[in-house]
Motif scaffolding. Structure first.
Motif, short mmCIF file in Angstrom:
data_model
loop_
_atom_site.label_atom_id
_atom_site.label_comp_id
_atom_site.label_asym_id
_atom_site.label_seq_id
_atom_site.Cartn_x
_atom_site.Cartn_y
_atom_site.Cartn_z
N GLU A 126 0.76 -1.08 -0.13
CA GLU A 126 0.01 0.02 -0.06
C GLU A 126 0.96 1.32 -0.20
O GLU A 126 0.12 2.27 -0.46
CB GLU A 126 -0.75 -0.02 1.22
N SER A 127 1.96 1.28 0.49
CA SER A 127 2.86 2.28 0.60
C SER A 127 4.21 2.27 -0.26
O SER A 127 4.90 3.36 -0.55
CB SER A 127 3.36 2.58 2.07
N THR A 128 4.63 1.12 -0.45
CA THR A 128 5.91 0.78 -1.30
C THR A 128 5.59 0.70 -2.76
O THR A 128 5.01 -0.65 -2.98
CB THR A 128 6.79 0.10 -0.45
N SER A 129 6.06 1.25 -3.65
CA SER A 129 6.08 0.81 -4.94
C SER A 129 7.62 0.58 -5.40
O SER A 129 8.58 1.13 -5.55
CB SER A 129 5.57 1.74 -6.11
N PHE A 130 7.85 -0.69 -6.24
CA PHE A 130 9.40 -1.15 -6.73
C PHE A 130 9.19 -0.73 -8.18
O PHE A 130 8.33 -1.14 -8.96
CB PHE A 130 9.67 -2.47 -6.39
N ALA A 131 10.19 -0.17 -8.49
CA ALA A 131 10.55 0.01 -10.28
C ALA A 131 10.71 -1.34 -10.78
O ALA A 131 11.04 -2.30 -10.39
CB ALA A 131 11.73 0.86 -10.18
N GLU A 132 9.89 -1.29 -11.87
CA GLU A 132 10.01 -2.43 -12.73
C GLU A 132 11.38 -2.56 -13.31
O GLU A 132 12.10 -1.75 -13.79
CB GLU A 132 9.09 -2.13 -13.94
N PRO A 133 11.90 -3.84 -12.98
CA PRO A 133 13.10 -4.11 -13.62
C PRO A 133 13.37 -4.32 -15.04
O PRO A 133 12.47 -4.79 -15.72
CB PRO A 133 13.60 -5.77 -12.99
N SER A 134 14.29 -3.33 -15.42
CA SER A 134 14.35 -3.29 -17.13
C SER A 134 15.87 -3.50 -17.40
O SER A 134 16.04 -3.52 -18.79
CB SER A 134 13.66 -2.00 -17.51
N ILE A 135 16.64 -3.47 -16.54
CA ILE A 135 18.23 -3.49 -16.99
C ILE A 135 18.85 -4.66 -16.35
O ILE A 135 19.01 -4.80 -15.16
CB ILE A 135 19.06 -2.21 -16.57
N ASP A 136 19.54 -5.43 -17.03
CA ASP A 136 20.11 -6.70 -16.57
C ASP A 136 21.12 -6.50 -15.50
O ASP A 136 21.35 -7.35 -14.72
CB ASP A 136 20.55 -7.50 -17.71
N ASP A 137 21.91 -5.54 -15.81
CA ASP A 137 22.92 -5.03 -14.96
C ASP A 137 22.66 -4.65 -13.62
O ASP A 137 23.11 -5.35 -12.40
CB ASP A 137 23.81 -3.86 -15.29
N TYR A 138 21.55 -4.51 -13.47
CA TYR A 138 20.67 -4.48 -11.81
C TYR A 138 19.77 -5.66 -11.34
O TYR A 138 19.42 -5.44 -10.15
CB TYR A 138 19.98 -3.03 -11.82
N ALA A 139 19.64 -6.48 -12.29
CA ALA A 139 18.76 -7.49 -12.04
C ALA A 139 18.98 -8.38 -10.71
O ALA A 139 18.04 -8.45 -9.81
CB ALA A 139 18.48 -8.61 -13.03
N GLU A 140 20.36 -8.92 -10.53
CA GLU A 140 20.49 -9.60 -9.26
C GLU A 140 20.51 -8.60 -7.90
O GLU A 140 19.82 -9.21 -6.80
CB GLU A 140 21.60 -10.30 -9.50
N ARG A 141 20.92 -7.44 -8.00
CA ARG A 141 20.83 -6.74 -6.86
C ARG A 141 19.38 -6.17 -6.47
O ARG A 141 18.95 -6.21 -5.35
CB ARG A 141 21.74 -5.39 -7.03
N THR A 142 18.63 -6.04 -7.66
CA THR A 142 17.17 -5.82 -7.54
C THR A 142 16.50 -6.85 -6.61
O THR A 142 15.87 -6.73 -5.75
CB THR A 142 16.57 -5.48 -8.68
N ARG A 143 16.67 -8.18 -7.31
CA ARG A 143 16.18 -9.20 -6.55
C ARG A 143 16.60 -9.62 -5.07
O ARG A 143 15.64 -9.67 -4.34
CB ARG A 143 16.56 -10.51 -7.33
N ARG A 144 17.89 -9.28 -4.88
CA ARG A 144 18.20 -9.55 -3.46
C ARG A 144 17.67 -8.31 -2.54
O ARG A 144 17.05 -8.45 -1.45
CB ARG A 144 19.72 -9.19 -3.26
N THR A 145 17.42 -6.92 -2.93
CA THR A 145 17.08 -6.09 -2.03
C THR A 145 15.71 -6.18 -1.94
O THR A 145 15.18 -6.07 -0.79
CB THR A 145 17.28 -4.75 -2.93
N VAL A 146 14.78 -6.55 -2.90
CA VAL A 146 13.38 -6.47 -2.74
C VAL A 146 13.08 -7.60 -1.92
O VAL A 146 12.11 -7.62 -0.82
CB VAL A 146 12.56 -6.80 -4.06
N THR A 147 13.72 -8.97 -1.96
CA THR A 147 13.47 -9.98 -1.15
C THR A 147 13.77 -9.53 0.19
O THR A 147 13.07 -9.70 1.22
CB THR A 147 14.55 -11.12 -1.68
N ALA A 148 14.95 -8.83 0.40
CA ALA A 148 15.19 -8.55 1.96
C ALA A 148 14.29 -7.47 2.46
O ALA A 148 13.89 -7.76 3.58
CB ALA A 148 16.72 -8.03 1.78
#
Length: 284
Positions: free
Chosen positions: A194-216
């Motif tokens: 309801e309060s947080t929106s995550f940017a849509e992943p679109s760049i492979d260079d950030y993909a793994e860090r995005t996955r780890r951060t969103v999971t955490a």
């Protein structure tokens, strides 16, 4: 109602705003609790209906200046004054800068920076008329310490703090004080969908860090160490003090982060002190 101080809080439908409204009522304030849905605000604060003797719930989208002016007028019509404004409403758009769309970045600043500007702009004439008042803005550790995945949020909160620091001396001659609140991690709704929106992943260079951060971060939601009800009670205590602080780091983690930033700034100032101090005109 003349003997009661009046507190207006934004974003009171849930989370920290709800707790602040409850704490203010418990401390004897008359409270104007605002949110996009006044019915939900009343329900969150624990009142059936939109009025009691000490509570008024008002619809307010902080991105709408006319709506802010209408909410302030409703507060004045009901209670005759506003003594304390708590700019609390906000949201969180998270992601790496390159993946946050320009529209989403602008929307983050619109809510978290221009929202408080709108409400404060509407409230200040009332406070100036009384020659007293306190403007409180809820910032964040992200308001003084940048970190990856928070560029839009930090940009808005850094802006909020710069505005508040500059506003303080402008309105002090009218008996109006300011306070910046910098919470650490509290068990609020900030990390919920309801309060947080995550940017849509679109760049492979950030993909793994995005996955780890969103999971955490998703795993952290609902498990943060800070108790928002205790924060609210402490905030109301400070609001009622003779000398409210210009800045309050809320939570042991926030105090540690502020100390870390202060040490870093001192180190950066000292590292190139000789070079930095050698830039004057020779005839100065």
């Amino acid at each position: 109602m003349a003997e009661k101080k009046v507190l207006l809080v934004t974003g009171a439908g849930r989370g920290m705003g709800m707790d602040i409204a409850k704490a203010a009522l418990a401390a004897g304030y008359a409270v104007v609790a605002t949110g996009r849905d006044p019915g939900k605000v009343a329900q969150a604060v624990g009142v059936t209906g939109n009025r009691t003797d000490d509570l008024l719930t008002v619809r307010l989208d902080v991105t709408d200046l006319a709506g802010a002016q209408a909410a302030v007028q409703a507060a004045v019509d009901r209670f005759g004054r506003i003594d304390v404004l708590v700019n609390n409403a906000g949201n969180f758009i998270a992601g790496f800068f390159e993946e946050i769309t320009p529209e989403d970045f602008r929307a983050q600043v619109e809510t978290n920076l221009f929202g408080p500007l709108n409400v404060t702009r509407a409230v200040l004439p009332v406070m100036r008329g009384k020659r007293s008042g306190l403007v409180v803005s809820i910032s964040s550790v992200a308001g003084f310490l940048g970190a990856e995945f928070t560029s839009a949020y930090a940009a808005a909160k850094f802006g909020l703090e710069g505005w508040m620091e500059s506003l303080a001396p402008e309105i002090a001659p009218f008996g109006i004080r300011t306070m910046i609140v910098e919470p650490g991690f509290f068990r609020t709704d900030l990390l919920t969908p309801e309060s947080t929106s995550f940017a849509e992943p679109s760049i492979d260079d950030y993909a793994e860090r995005t996955r780890r951060t969103v999971t955490a971060w998703s795993g952290m939601s609902g498990r943060q160490g800070g108790d928002p009800a205790k924060l609210a009670a402490a905030l109301i205590e400070l609001v009622g003090s003779d000398e409210p602080p210009l800045r309050w780091a809320a939570g042991a983690d926030a105090v540690g982060a502020l100390e870390q930033k202060a040490e870093t700034l001192l180190e950066q100032a000292d590292t190139y002190r000789k070079l930095s101090s050698s830039l004057a005109h020779d005839d100065a």
